[in-house]
Design an enzyme around this catalytic site. Sequence first.
Site, PDB file in Angstrom:
ATOM      1  N   HIS A 253      46.734  46.110  32.340  1.00  0.00           N
ATOM      2  CA  HIS A 253      45.459  46.410  31.684  1.00  0.00           C
ATOM      3  C   HIS A 253      45.458  45.762  30.396  1.00  0.00           C
ATOM      4  CE1 HIS A 253      43.538  49.056  34.399  1.00  0.00           C
ATOM      5  NE2 HIS A 253      44.643  49.817  34.432  1.00  0.00           N
TER       6      HIS A 253
ATOM      7  N   CYS B  29      42.312  42.370  31.406  1.00  0.00           N
ATOM      8  CA  CYS B  29      40.912  42.045  30.760  1.00  0.00           C
ATOM      9  C   CYS B  29      41.063  42.020  29.306  1.00  0.00           C
ATOM     10  CB  CYS B  29      39.973  43.431  30.969  1.00  0.00           C
ATOM     11  SG  CYS B  29      39.466  43.798  32.598  1.00  0.00           S
TER      12      CYS B  29
END
Length: 282
Positions: A131, A174
């Site tokens: 992430h 991301c």
Amino acid sequence: MEESQNGVKYGGDATDAKEYFTIQPRSLQNCDLKDIERKTKFAHLQNYRTNYPEMGMCLIINNKNFHSSNMAVRNGTDVDALKLHETFTGLGYEVMVCNDQKSSDIIGRLKKISEEDHSKRSSFVCAILSHGEEDGSICGVDVPIHIKNLTDLFRGDRCKTLVGKPKIFFIQACRGTELDSGIETDSCSEPREEIQRIPVEADFLYAYSTVPGYCSWRDKMDGSWFIQSLCKMIKLYGSHLELIQILTCVNHMVALDFETFHAKKQIPCVVSMLTKSFYFFK
């Protein structure tokens, strides 16, 4: 949740966001235009050496489960890690895969590698699958860490045996929460030898799965768009194209060949401080 289209079930797409005054250079002093032209005429043809005994280390950080931070499981990331292992082993790299790493683990592993003797190696590669956050951080399975804290370990003033060699980082994460809806387009189809000082930030390349501010997509069954495209383009073109050309092909594939069920798009982002062309072959 699985999605279906025309009766066929798909694993679905997921994102990797965390929920929710100048001095004239000495090289130009007493130097006429012809001398400058002679020095730079063939600079673009120079390649990094790859005829070392070893291609180098490839570290893959594969973070899937985030139990202590309540972030979503990154289903599909194991497919990416396996494909990266296969791809870089095939290129001659010594590959190490580390799963579900805390931030301190990531720093520790990279610090240890940066302290190794890379004299017989042509390069260093690191892939981080995790992430990410909008400020440029990537997430350990516990807390985030800024990517610069990791890459700084390999600066020229800290990792001497990789000075003048490529240090390549692939980041599948991301970099924000914005979604790219895309847009329709209309389209048809010889210098003298001398001692040189190298900037400490030179010879790095960062290939991010997406641009700042945007989500990065990952299929829960097939892996991420970026990593799967990267491995495919290396397999197709790694034997004859240099790295920037390969990554341009990756950009093309991700931008045009992928789309979510909700018509969302993605474009990778390459930040290069490389000073020569790099090929994955000797």
